[in-house]
Design a protein around this motif. Sequence first.
Motif, PDB file in Angstrom:
ATOM      1  N   GLN A  20      -9.574   0.940   8.981  1.00  0.00           N
ATOM      2  CA  GLN A  20      -9.995   1.125  10.364  1.00  0.00           C
ATOM      3  C   GLN A  20     -11.067   0.303  10.782  1.00  0.00           C
ATOM      4  OE1 GLN A  20      -9.008   3.166  12.592  1.00  0.00           O
ATOM      5  NE2 GLN A  20     -10.569   3.493  14.002  1.00  0.00           N
ATOM      6  N   GLN A  21     -11.234   0.100  11.820  1.00  0.00           N
ATOM      7  CA  GLN A  21     -12.330  -0.983  12.524  1.00  0.00           C
ATOM      8  C   GLN A  21     -13.160  -0.421  13.473  1.00  0.00           C
ATOM      9  OE1 GLN A  21     -13.306  -3.677  10.942  1.00  0.00           O
ATOM     10  NE2 GLN A  21     -11.272  -3.809   9.493  1.00  0.00           N
ATOM     11  N   GLU A  22     -12.977   0.903  13.931  1.00  0.00           N
ATOM     12  CA  GLU A  22     -13.776   1.678  14.807  1.00  0.00           C
ATOM     13  C   GLU A  22     -14.106   2.998  13.968  1.00  0.00           C
ATOM     14  OE1 GLU A  22     -15.109   0.552  17.338  1.00  0.00           O
ATOM     15  OE2 GLU A  22     -13.989  -1.360  17.253  1.00  0.00           O
ATOM     16  N   GLY A  23     -15.329   3.548  14.378  1.00  0.00           N
ATOM     17  CA  GLY A  23     -15.758   4.911  13.921  1.00  0.00           C
ATOM     18  C   GLY A  23     -15.647   4.718  12.333  1.00  0.00           C
ATOM     19  N   ALA A  24     -15.108   5.878  11.725  1.00  0.00           N
ATOM     20  CA  ALA A  24     -15.106   6.068  10.435  1.00  0.00           C
ATOM     21  C   ALA A  24     -14.375   4.704   9.653  1.00  0.00           C
ATOM     22  CB  ALA A  24     -14.500   7.345   9.822  1.00  0.00           C
ATOM     23  N   ARG A  25     -14.736   3.962   9.195  1.00  0.00           N
ATOM     24  CA  ARG A  25     -14.253   2.614   8.767  1.00  0.00           C
ATOM     25  C   ARG A  25     -13.454   3.035   7.254  1.00  0.00           C
ATOM     26  NH1 ARG A  25     -16.806  -2.311  11.640  1.00  0.00           N
ATOM     27  NH2 ARG A  25     -17.010  -1.390  13.708  1.00  0.00           N
ATOM     28  N   TYR A  26     -12.469   3.520   7.232  1.00  0.00           N
ATOM     29  CA  TYR A  26     -11.850   3.865   5.934  1.00  0.00           C
ATOM     30  C   TYR A  26     -10.658   2.908   5.686  1.00  0.00           C
ATOM     31  CZ  TYR A  26      -8.408   6.073   8.967  1.00  0.00           C
ATOM     32  OH  TYR A  26      -7.440   6.425   9.986  1.00  0.00           O
ATOM     33  N   SER A  27     -10.029   2.771   4.548  1.00  0.00           N
ATOM     34  CA  SER A  27      -8.976   1.942   4.253  1.00  0.00           C
ATOM     35  C   SER A  27      -7.941   3.240   3.915  1.00  0.00           C
ATOM     36  CB  SER A  27      -9.275   1.279   2.807  1.00  0.00           C
ATOM     37  OG  SER A  27      -7.908   0.962   2.599  1.00  0.00           O
ATOM     38  N   ALA A  28      -6.742   3.127   4.808  1.00  0.00           N
ATOM     39  CA  ALA A  28      -5.762   4.107   4.514  1.00  0.00           C
ATOM     40  C   ALA A  28      -5.139   3.827   3.178  1.00  0.00           C
ATOM     41  CB  ALA A  28      -4.812   3.919   5.550  1.00  0.00           C
ATOM     42  N   ARG A  29      -5.014   2.551   2.745  1.00  0.00           N
ATOM     43  CA  ARG A  29      -4.238   2.231   1.541  1.00  0.00           C
ATOM     44  C   ARG A  29      -4.959   2.797   0.263  1.00  0.00           C
ATOM     45  NH1 ARG A  29      -5.263  -3.759  -0.204  1.00  0.00           N
ATOM     46  NH2 ARG A  29      -7.195  -2.683  -0.804  1.00  0.00           N
ATOM     47  N   ASP A  30      -6.378   2.801   0.196  1.00  0.00           N
ATOM     48  CA  ASP A  30      -7.265   2.990  -0.739  1.00  0.00           C
ATOM     49  C   ASP A  30      -7.106   4.814  -0.789  1.00  0.00           C
ATOM     50  OD1 ASP A  30      -7.536   0.480  -1.399  1.00  0.00           O
ATOM     51  OD2 ASP A  30      -9.474   0.403  -0.658  1.00  0.00           O
ATOM     52  N   LEU A  31      -7.385   5.371   0.616  1.00  0.00           N
ATOM     53  CA  LEU A  31      -7.091   6.744   0.455  1.00  0.00           C
ATOM     54  C   LEU A  31      -5.635   7.324   0.119  1.00  0.00           C
ATOM     55  CD1 LEU A  31      -9.192   7.836   3.821  1.00  0.00           C
ATOM     56  CD2 LEU A  31      -9.867   7.739   1.383  1.00  0.00           C
ATOM     57  N   ALA A  32      -4.744   6.627   0.373  1.00  0.00           N
ATOM     58  CA  ALA A  32      -3.262   6.956  -0.058  1.00  0.00           C
ATOM     59  C   ALA A  32      -3.515   7.092  -1.421  1.00  0.00           C
ATOM     60  CB  ALA A  32      -2.430   5.860   0.346  1.00  0.00           C
ATOM     61  N   LEU A  33      -3.906   5.972  -2.300  1.00  0.00           N
ATOM     62  CA  LEU A  33      -4.048   6.136  -3.794  1.00  0.00           C
ATOM     63  C   LEU A  33      -4.827   7.325  -4.309  1.00  0.00           C
ATOM     64  CD1 LEU A  33      -4.696   2.407  -4.213  1.00  0.00           C
ATOM     65  CD2 LEU A  33      -2.644   3.457  -5.199  1.00  0.00           C
ATOM     66  N   TRP A  34      -5.915   7.498  -3.775  1.00  0.00           N
ATOM     67  CA  TRP A  34      -6.844   8.686  -3.936  1.00  0.00           C
ATOM     68  C   TRP A  34      -6.045   9.856  -3.714  1.00  0.00           C
ATOM     69  CZ3 TRP A  34      -8.883  13.239  -2.787  1.00  0.00           C
ATOM     70  CH2 TRP A  34      -9.870  13.603  -3.629  1.00  0.00           C
ATOM     71  N   ARG A  35      -5.298   9.980  -2.516  1.00  0.00           N
ATOM     72  CA  ARG A  35      -4.671  11.391  -2.327  1.00  0.00           C
ATOM     73  C   ARG A  35      -3.666  11.488  -3.293  1.00  0.00           C
ATOM     74  NH1 ARG A  35      -2.243  13.048   3.819  1.00  0.00           N
ATOM     75  NH2 ARG A  35      -2.085  15.408   3.088  1.00  0.00           N
ATOM     76  N   GLY A  36      -2.779  10.406  -3.633  1.00  0.00           N
ATOM     77  CA  GLY A  36      -1.706  10.606  -4.497  1.00  0.00           C
ATOM     78  C   GLY A  36      -2.224  11.125  -5.886  1.00  0.00           C
ATOM     79  N   LYS A  37      -3.388  10.611  -6.392  1.00  0.00           N
ATOM     80  CA  LYS A  37      -3.907  11.173  -7.528  1.00  0.00           C
ATOM     81  C   LYS A  37      -4.370  12.569  -7.575  1.00  0.00           C
ATOM     82  CE  LYS A  37      -7.331   9.891 -11.114  1.00  0.00           C
ATOM     83  NZ  LYS A  37      -8.311   9.030 -11.739  1.00  0.00           N
TER      84      LYS A  37
END
Length: 711
Positions: free
Chosen positions: A288-305
């Motif tokens: 994400q390049q606006e607002g909260a600049r999160y990486s959806a790929r990295d969060l997907a890995l964390w969420r899966g775990k």
Amino acid sequence: MNADTTSTSDAKSSPTQTVLVAVQTPVHSGMAQLLSYAHPVALAPGTLVRVPLGAREVLGVVWDGELPPQQGGDGLRPVAGVLDGLAPLDARWRRLVAFAAHYYQRSLGELALSALPPQLRELSAEQLARRLRRPPPNAAAVADAATAAATITLSAEQAGATEAIASQPGPFLLFGSTGSGKTEVYLHSVARALADDPRAQVLVMVPEINLTPQLQQRFAERFAPLYGPQAIVSLHSGMTNPQRLASWLAAHSGQARIVLGTRMAVFASLPGLALIVVDEEHDASYKQQEGARYSARDLALWRGKNAGAKVILGSATPSLESWHASDPAVGRYQRLEMPSRIGAGELPRLRLVDMGQQPRGAVFSPPLLGAITARVEQGEQCLVLLNRRGFAPVLHCGACGWKSDCPHCSAHQVFHKVDRTLRCHHCGSTQRVPRACPACGNPDIAPVGRGTEQLEEQLAHLLRNVITPERRAARVARIDADTTKTKGALQEQLAQVHAGEVDVLVGTQMVAKGHDFRRITLVAAVQPDGALFSSDFRAPERLLALLMQAGGRAGRDARYVAAQQTRPELWVQTWHPDHPLFAALRRHDWPQFAAQQLAERRQAGMPPFAYQALVRADARTQEAAQGFLQAAGDAARGAQLPGVDQVFLYPPIPLAVQRVANVERAQMLIESASRTALQRFLAAWQPLLHAERRQHKGLVRWLVDVDPQGI
């Protein structure tokens, strides 16, 4: 921190229970993470409520946490309403949001509320109740006439990958060449996950909106006959607010078994989540390049775990971070390889054209133009790639040197010939093309450089006498952000390509990945050299990925290629044919290229062997922006913040495009060999950044970008 207090008379009759509520407050506002409100009874964490905030009434999420010392609700403003009928957001979702807010240095309420559909924030409890009584969305109506798909016979590589995913915990990096059948592996893994548990849900993510229609069609054809069309929904920013709300409610209630979406879908409420698929995981669009600049790929890995769900990352050109993590010596991901194309199809052969040996000023070299002509005359399709839309990047006056600069940005306005406008692709300002040079009156102002509009026009002219086997003139079409603005335009244009109504397709990177064009046998990249010498250390990785992905559109249908008695080709026009990147492209050797790039990054101390964050400041002047960053860095060193001895703060510098919409932008890079030390430092730095913000009147805003994708 308490919300605004009520009057004394109201306080006497106020309820006695205190609840903590996350509301949407940006991190730079300085407000607390959670606000306290009063309610007659305790509310379960995750409950959606409407609460007063100043003069407004806003949506909030009840959160678990330690209550402030003041108990009993005295002096607190009451909760205005509870969204009854909607199950609370579960603990796993709340942990995901809390982790993302902590890691990416944002406020908890900002992330929690931005993850909810916009219309949910506007509905009253009564309006929501009416929504909940409506039937589930029929987002996958495309499959109404579909029948259960015949059993698909997997290749040996596909079967091995599917079995490994079923029997091992993961996470998995599915490294498959373009056309190797990764989507079929996804489909089989999804089928198994849904069959194993009647409540299981699956999240499938793609990097861009334009990839969702064909993916939804394939999933609908496979799963709508089994689970109903309402079991498959999409979530992306291109949907209307009512559509997004309907899809979100279907996922939250468990009615939707499969959610297809872009990066925003990583925050979807999925109480039965069992599997996450991240297709084209290397794509920078997941950040994400606006607002909260999160990486959806990295969060997907964390969420899966966190959720106990399996995660599949798929790509023909994995990011170097994922490639390194899947190294057996590192062992964070399990690498599954599928190097062969389905149907024994071959990967395209590379044809390099040295532009130094071609006629001066040629857009299309004679050999490339001859190859395109031959393909079209045989009834085959070609794809021409140029990652720059518009007709030309700039208009220029040869008499006085005037250029079509944007009045609001430190960038040029791009010439769009189709409507005779100059447009800034940064701030959006538009003006008509002047009849003469505004500086000296010279009528001979000319376009400099090339965009997709110009390529489309020139190809149409060059191929005007080329006749196809159907005895018609060759047809050239263009797909980019300008031709796909209207609703349904992209689907209509892609349908024309698939139907064979287009002979040569000109496009940007949006058509270079993920699309399954069956009749394209030649792909040409006409101007890729700009990325060869970029200051961004990720530029070579991204260029090779783009060229390999684009080349992968050629020759995907092995039977068609065999029937045509042809061979798929990737043509690249370059002024630097001896560059080592093209040697890796010729061999289709991503592993060797990745090994060489990782060795260079290890030596230079760059990601994934170091961790980075950017602090960006936007101000009315460049001096104010850099002054804020310099003062914040000095304050951090002076305060001896935790982790400061393990991080390196670079001097503040302007961004590459330093002024956008009359706002000056500067950035400061923070780097550390320890992710923990960097996170500890950034968290401790927040109060100092707030304090410095109050001292710099010219500052517009500041933000922290953790794990930036562009520097």
